[in-house]
Every structure is written in C-alpha cells, then in structure tokens.
Write an enzyme that holds these catalytic residues in place. Structure first.
Site, PDB file in Angstrom:
ATOM      1  N   ASP A  92      -9.127 -35.251  -6.470  1.00  0.00           N
ATOM      2  CA  ASP A  92     -10.006 -34.792  -5.410  1.00  0.00           C
ATOM      3  C   ASP A  92      -9.803 -33.645  -4.696  1.00  0.00           C
ATOM      4  OD1 ASP A  92      -7.717 -36.451  -4.488  1.00  0.00           O
ATOM      5  OD2 ASP A  92      -8.868 -37.611  -3.063  1.00  0.00           O
ATOM      6  N   HIS A 105      -2.830  -4.886 -13.370  1.00  0.00           N
ATOM      7  CA  HIS A 105      -3.497  -5.918 -12.611  1.00  0.00           C
ATOM      8  C   HIS A 105      -2.314  -6.923 -12.663  1.00  0.00           C
ATOM      9  CE1 HIS A 105      -7.931  -5.488 -13.789  1.00  0.00           C
ATOM     10  NE2 HIS A 105      -7.557  -4.851 -12.681  1.00  0.00           N
ATOM     11  N   ASP A 132      -0.863  -3.377  -3.788  1.00  0.00           N
ATOM     12  CA  ASP A 132      -2.189  -3.271  -3.517  1.00  0.00           C
ATOM     13  C   ASP A 132      -2.636  -4.493  -2.930  1.00  0.00           C
ATOM     14  OD1 ASP A 132      -5.115  -3.146  -3.933  1.00  0.00           O
ATOM     15  OD2 ASP A 132      -4.830  -2.339  -5.853  1.00  0.00           O
ATOM     16  N   ASP A 166      -9.063  -3.048   1.134  1.00  0.00           N
ATOM     17  CA  ASP A 166      -8.580  -3.001  -0.268  1.00  0.00           C
ATOM     18  C   ASP A 166      -7.499  -1.459   0.092  1.00  0.00           C
ATOM     19  OD1 ASP A 166      -8.063  -2.740  -2.706  1.00  0.00           O
ATOM     20  OD2 ASP A 166     -10.081  -2.220  -3.475  1.00  0.00           O
ATOM     21  N   HIS A 185      -7.947   4.529 -14.860  1.00  0.00           N
ATOM     22  CA  HIS A 185      -9.132   3.655 -14.160  1.00  0.00           C
ATOM     23  C   HIS A 185      -9.813   4.666 -13.436  1.00  0.00           C
ATOM     24  CE1 HIS A 185      -6.622   4.021 -10.346  1.00  0.00           C
ATOM     25  NE2 HIS A 185      -5.721   3.615 -11.119  1.00  0.00           N
ATOM     26  N   HIS A 243     -14.582   2.435  -5.965  1.00  0.00           N
ATOM     27  CA  HIS A 243     -15.679   1.436  -6.333  1.00  0.00           C
ATOM     28  C   HIS A 243     -16.137   1.014  -4.771  1.00  0.00           C
ATOM     29  CE1 HIS A 243     -12.766  -1.470  -4.587  1.00  0.00           C
ATOM     30  NE2 HIS A 243     -12.009  -0.947  -5.436  1.00  0.00           N
ATOM     31  N   HIS A 251     -14.852  -5.724  -5.059  1.00  0.00           N
ATOM     32  CA  HIS A 251     -15.723  -4.782  -5.922  1.00  0.00           C
ATOM     33  C   HIS A 251     -17.128  -5.178  -5.657  1.00  0.00           C
ATOM     34  CE1 HIS A 251     -12.262  -4.297  -8.918  1.00  0.00           C
ATOM     35  NE2 HIS A 251     -12.230  -3.724  -7.794  1.00  0.00           N
ATOM     36  N   GLU A 294      -8.845   5.889  -4.533  1.00  0.00           N
ATOM     37  CA  GLU A 294      -7.611   5.376  -5.103  1.00  0.00           C
ATOM     38  C   GLU A 294      -6.924   5.880  -6.515  1.00  0.00           C
ATOM     39  OE1 GLU A 294      -8.012   1.030  -6.707  1.00  0.00           O
ATOM     40  OE2 GLU A 294     -10.226   1.262  -6.074  1.00  0.00           O
ATOM     41  N   TYR A 337       0.450   6.491 -13.964  1.00  0.00           N
ATOM     42  CA  TYR A 337       1.452   5.226 -14.476  1.00  0.00           C
ATOM     43  C   TYR A 337       1.793   5.767 -15.859  1.00  0.00           C
ATOM     44  CZ  TYR A 337      -2.364   3.396 -11.406  1.00  0.00           C
ATOM     45  OH  TYR A 337      -3.016   3.427 -10.296  1.00  0.00           O
ATOM     46  N   ARG A 360      -0.073   4.504  -7.124  1.00  0.00           N
ATOM     47  CA  ARG A 360      -1.398   4.519  -6.565  1.00  0.00           C
ATOM     48  C   ARG A 360      -1.375   4.559  -4.988  1.00  0.00           C
ATOM     49  NH1 ARG A 360      -3.106   0.787  -9.276  1.00  0.00           N
ATOM     50  NH2 ARG A 360      -3.187  -1.145  -7.935  1.00  0.00           N
ATOM     51  N   GLU A 369      -4.550   4.134  -2.229  1.00  0.00           N
ATOM     52  CA  GLU A 369      -5.806   3.628  -2.203  1.00  0.00           C
ATOM     53  C   GLU A 369      -6.165   3.406  -0.579  1.00  0.00           C
ATOM     54  OE1 GLU A 369      -6.539  -0.257  -3.783  1.00  0.00           O
ATOM     55  OE2 GLU A 369      -8.666   0.285  -3.685  1.00  0.00           O
TER      56      GLU A 369
END
Ligand code: GLY
Ligand code: MN
Ligand code: MN
Length: 457
Positions: A36, A243, A260, A271, A354, A358, A365, A408, A412, A429, A431
């Site tokens: 529950d 990620h 991040d 972000d 990348h 965005h 996003h 951003e 890497y 990075r 951002e």
C-alpha cells in the site's frame, strides 16, 4: 492572481481546439511501489499548467465555448485523515476558477454528455496509459445515442502540439518561479563544494552521498518540493559516465567532482552542472580542460539571443571545443586535420557526445518543438559521418524572448589509444539555465560561479 493566469491559459486552449472541440486532460496517475505504498506523487505538467492543481485523481475538460470542468477527489473525512486535505468540487469552483466541478467518480457518466454534439476530441496522445481506451468507451456511449439525434465527434486530435507551443514561451510568472528555483539550486551547489573542501581539509572520508545530502538539504531549506531529476554527483572518473547517479565513491584530493543537480520549485525545474576540484585546487591538466569548456560555454551564451536558432549555441560550442581539442592534443591534427575537418567528421564526438542544451520549464527536458514551425517543410538530407545514417534536417527553432534553455557543454576523456595520459578520466560539464531576453539571454543560475582562480601545476 494565479487563478486568472490559469483561466487565461484554458481560454487559449479553448480557442485552439475550435468552437465544437472538447479537450480532455488527466493529471498523472499514482504509481504503487509495493503493497500500500506509492512512489512519491508528482502531478502531470500539462494538467498543472492549465489548472494549478496538484492533487491526484483529477481531470480537466475544456470545451471550445470556453467552459472548463474539473473532476476531482470528493471531500472524504476518512481518506483525508490518512492522505491529507482534499479541495473537493465545491471549493474548486472559487479556488481554481473553473466553471463546473464534479467528483471524479462522475467522470464516466459526465464525459459522454460533454462529448455529445462536438466535432473533435482532443487529448494528449501516448502519455497516459489507457486513456485512448477510455476515450473510445465514451465515444461508444455517444454513438449509442445517435438515433436520438446526438452527434458523435468524428475526429480525435493530439493536444500535445497546442500545449507544447504555449509552454515553450514562459510568461513573467513562470520566469519568476524559474529564477527562484535556479537560485536555490545555485546555493545547493555552493554548499556541496564547500563541504567537499572542508571535509578533505579535516582529513575525513568524503563520499559522493555526503555531497548529495548537502544538495537535498539546501533544496528543501529553500522550499523546493523535490529534485527536478536524479542528481548526478560524480567523483573522478565517474564524471565520464553521463547518467551517473550520486553513489558512494570516495571524493579524493586531486580529483574533480561533477555535480549535475537542480531542484523543482512549485512545478518548475532548474538544471545546473558544476565541475570543481574536490579540495578547491585544480591540477594543470584539469585547469586546461576546464578553461576550454568554459570558453566554449561563453561562445554558446553569446549565441543565445533572439533571431538566432536553437542550434547556434551548440554550433558555437562545438567550434571552440574542436579547436581546443586540437590545441591541447586530445585530437591529433595529423590524423583529423583542421578544425573544420574535425567539425565535418564529428571527430570531437569522442570527447563531446551530447547536445549543448534543451528546453527547460516544468519538466527538465521540457516540451516544445526544436524545429521552426513555419519551416517544417524545408527538409535537407545529410549522411552522418560516424553512423552513416541518413539524417533529415529541418531548420531549428528561432529563439524568442521567454524561451528558456540550458547551455551545457562538456568534455569527457576516457583512457584510450592516443589519448594523452594527463587528461585520462577527466570529465567536465558546465551547465547554466538561460532565459532568452529581447537583447540576448539572462543566466539565472549564476548564483554559483563558474570561474576559479587558483591552480596547482
Ligand atoms: N540533468 C539533465 C540534463 O542536464 O540534461
Ligand atoms: Mn540539462
Ligand atoms: Mn543537468
């Protein structure tokens, strides 16, 4: 004030669906975790955008004549003892400014009546599991009444496009919330940086989760409801995992930390990424790459202005990074050629894989087309040099004041043949969140700085 704001948004939807249209917008479903216990509830962004209402089990219906009807949980003392306050349909009229409100249990009885004699049913396609079937069931009930003269809608239309376009341009109220969200997140980043340096100075065993705890603390202290996405706190080589999540790896002197993380405040995301030396001091190679990423971000910021395209900041970033990769020896000019060759062949992709940004808004996003709507027909084809895939290009979105996007860039560096060892396992990075203004852009996340002064060589 805000009741009017939501009513104005509903009026825009009503105008967009046509006089005989009907729009059906459910909020998000609750998701059971086990027995529950449910996962933490988060409303549907589209529903919230049009209602300002965060309770689960609610639906909004807007008809082309401008009327809006809410279906929500009825008052129920026993349930409220367990789950908390419910607004209930009676209070919803004044509080939310809708024209009618019913208990959600009335939905199946009311929807066929509301759909009768309309020409099109609008709802978000492929977002709410089972919605298509429910709409079909209601349509069938209308159809069962055609012999009594009822007209059954002949069209089903996706509501997403209409609402995405509205959400893409943030009004003054939204910009204000987003500025506040970004300010809280900026403070959280500073707090995590400070804790890292302090614990290392004191000789303590610092872990990624210690820094994550600082982020969460500052988010909640600032009134944020929850993180806008899973925070990344990546020590050392973990920064090269795009990620990565905040885990338990040790944070060591001499290594960088990439964070991040951004909070959600009153339905709006922030972000922010910062990369910093765990003990406050860069090594030489770290500094070289950090300055390169920062220079590429500055180029992207300069390209973020009305009239420019969404892709322009990315292209500006790539040019600076590509030149820098040649200059510092990450790429060998004898093998990859000039900066233009590096861009054409996408050789930079090995270290920058990348996009540079965005849309940002209610969702991290955020929704909104990346193609300029009046130019969707202008298709050009190119073959991707890396995958050999045939790509169809359409002109990217022209930036307008009120659009909000992230900027951003990153680098890497995984160890590999020909990759200078001094740069191995460095992931960086930077951002920031930018509101497009009439003359350029406003960086709303600079409460946490990006410039550092000390280096150790
Ligand atoms: N934090 C997700 C992103 O930067 O896109
Ligand atoms: Mn982002
Ligand atoms: Mn991010």
């Amino acid at each position: 004030m805000t009741t009017t704001l939501y009513a104005q948004r509903r009026a825009r939807v009503a105008a967009a669906i046509g006089r005989d249209g009907i729009a059906i917008i459910p909020t998000a479903a609750e998701h059971p975790r086990n027995r529950d216990s449910d996962f933490l509830y988060r409303h549907d962004s589209y529903f919230y955008y049009l209602s300002g209402f965060t309770e689960p089990n609610a639906w909004l219906v807007i008809t082309g004549d401008g009327r809006s009807t809410l279906f929500c949980q009825p008052k129920d003392l026993e349930r409220e003892i367990w789950d908390g306050f419910r607004l209930g349909p009676d209070a919803a009229l004044a509080t939310l400014g809708v024209d009618a409100a019913h208990a959600v249990g009335e939905l199946d009885a009311q929807l066929p009546k509301l759909m009768e004699n309309r020409d099109a049913v609008w709802y978000p396609f492929a977002i709410h599991s089972g919605l298509e079937q429910r709409v079909a069931g209601w349509l069938n009930q209308v159809r069962a009444r055609v012999r009594y003269g009822a007209l059954c809608p002949e069209q089903q239309r996706d509501l997403c496009g209409v609402r995405d376009e509205m959400r893409l341009i943030k009004d003054a109220h939204e910009q204000d919330v987003m500025r506040r969200a970004a300010a809280i997140s900026a403070r959280a980043h500073i707090r995590a940086m400070q804790l890292s340096a302090r614990m290392l100075r004191e000789g303590k065993d610092v872990r990624e989760y210690h820094l994550d705890a600082e982020l969460l603390h500052e988010f909640r202290l600032g009134g944020s409801q929850y993180p806008a996405y899973g925070s990344i706190v990546a020590a050392g080589a973990n920064a090269c995992v795009l990620h990565y999540r905040a885990d338990a790896a040790p944070v060591r002197t001499g290594e960088l930390v990439l964070i991040d993380a951004g909070c959600e405040l009153d339905g709006y995301a922030s972000d922010i990424t910062r990369t910093f030396p765990a003990n406050g001091q860069f090594t030489g190679p770290q500094r070289v790459l950090y300055d390169l990423v920062l220079a590429s971000q500055e180029a992207a910021v300069a390209a973020t202005k009305p009239g420019n395209r969404f892709n322009d900041p990315h292209d500006a970033t790539v040019r600076v990074l590509a030149q820098g990769m040649l200059d510092v020896g990450l790429l060998d000019k004898n093998k990859v050629g000039t900066v233009d060759d590096v861009i054409d062949s996408r050789a930079y992709f090995k270290f920058y894989m990348h996009r540079t940004g965005h849309w940002l808004g209610m969702d991290v996003h955020d929704c909104g087309s990346y193609v300029e709507p009046v130019q969707v027909g202008e298709v050009s084809e190119r073959r991707d040099p890396l995958s050999n895939e045939l790509i169809k290009n359409r002109p990217s979105r022209v930036l307008q004041p009120g659009m909000v996007l992230t900027i951003e860039p990153g680098i890497y560096v995984r160890p590999g043949e020909g990759v200078p060892e001094q740069f191995h396992n460095i992931g960086i990075r930077i951002e920031d969140d930018a509101i497009v203004t009439p003359s350029g852009c406003e960086l709303i996340s600079r409460g946490v700085p990006v410039k550092r002064t000390r280096s150790r060589r």
